[in-house]
Design an enzyme around this catalytic site. Structure first.
Site, short mmCIF file in Angstrom:
data_model
loop_
_atom_site.label_atom_id
_atom_site.label_comp_id
_atom_site.label_asym_id
_atom_site.label_seq_id
_atom_site.Cartn_x
_atom_site.Cartn_y
_atom_site.Cartn_z
N LYS A 9 0.83 -1.20 0.00
CA LYS A 9 0.00 0.00 0.00
C LYS A 9 0.88 1.26 0.00
CE LYS A 9 -3.76 -2.44 2.42
NZ LYS A 9 -4.65 -2.45 3.64
N TYR A 49 -12.25 -2.84 -3.18
CA TYR A 49 -12.78 -2.83 -1.81
C TYR A 49 -14.31 -2.79 -1.78
CZ TYR A 49 -8.19 -2.31 0.46
OH TYR A 49 -6.91 -2.52 0.95
N ASN A 112 -1.81 -0.08 7.40
CA ASN A 112 -1.33 -1.44 7.69
C ASN A 112 -0.54 -2.08 6.54
OD1 ASN A 112 -3.43 -2.18 6.03
ND2 ASN A 112 -4.58 -3.31 7.58
N HIS A 115 -1.95 -5.51 1.50
CA HIS A 115 -3.18 -6.28 1.29
C HIS A 115 -2.82 -7.68 0.85
CE1 HIS A 115 -7.12 -7.53 -0.19
NE2 HIS A 115 -6.48 -8.01 -1.24
N GLU A 126 -9.34 -11.15 -7.58
CA GLU A 126 -8.43 -10.01 -7.41
C GLU A 126 -7.24 -10.09 -8.37
OE1 GLU A 126 -7.48 -9.88 -3.22
OE2 GLU A 126 -9.52 -9.29 -2.66
#
Ligand code: DAT
Ligand code: MG
Length: 149
Positions: A9, A49, A112, A115, A126
């Site tokens: 990310k 998402y 965080n 993913h 995905e």
């Protein structure tokens, strides 16, 4: 064999943690079969998402994932989805085990770092959402027989 979709990310890219994060997966034995640096569009972020649409953290999550470039990878291995999730660690970094990516590098749920797909169905969807088939490379590593029984 399974394939799973991993995203480093924007905080991982901005904090110069691309190398250390990739190393965790490489050292584990997961094989990189696709990888690229990209700026995520609002449209792609919302598709990725979609399952979280409407939740209180959804809009901040879209803002976060589109705020700087990401590195997206497809990783392959036996039970690659579970192996990668364990290497990433718990969603909330304070609950993530030391040695995991979030446990070693993270502090807060909204930063965080990584993913990872959470099921075979989501992994397949995905990988197909983020990669063209031609961007995924089938190859054998010379070390494969030392990692895979
Ligand atoms: P994971 O990324 O561990 O698969 P998830 O799919 O439940 O977790 O949620 C996707 C992301 O959304 C997660 O990485 C961070 C954010 N998120 C999830 N739950 C949250 C919460 N309760 N508050 C704030 N952000 C949250
Ligand atoms: Mg998830």
């Amino acid at each position: 064999m399974e394939r799973t979709l991993i995203i480093i990310k924007p905080d991982g890219v901005e904090r110069a943690l691309i190398g250390p994060i990739i190393s965790k997966f490489e050292q584990r034995g997961l094989k990189i079969v696709g990888m690229k640096l990209m700026q995520v569009s609002d449209e792609l972020a919302r598709k990725h998402y979609a399952v979280h649409a409407g939740k209180p953290f959804y809009e901040p999550l879209i803002e976060y994932i589109t705020s700087a470039p990401v590195v997206v990878m497809a990783l392959e291995g036996p039970q690659a989805i579970q192996a990668a999730r364990n290497t990433i660690g718990a969603t909330r970094p304070v609950e993530a085990a030391p040695g995991s990516i979030r446990g070693d590098f993270g502090m807060m749920v909204g930063r965080n770092l990584v993913h990872g797909s959470d099921s075979p169905e989501n992994a397949a969807a995905e990988v197909a959402l983020w990669f063209e088939p031609s961007e995924l490379i089938d190859y054998t590593r010379a070390v494969d027989s030392w990692i895979l029984e």
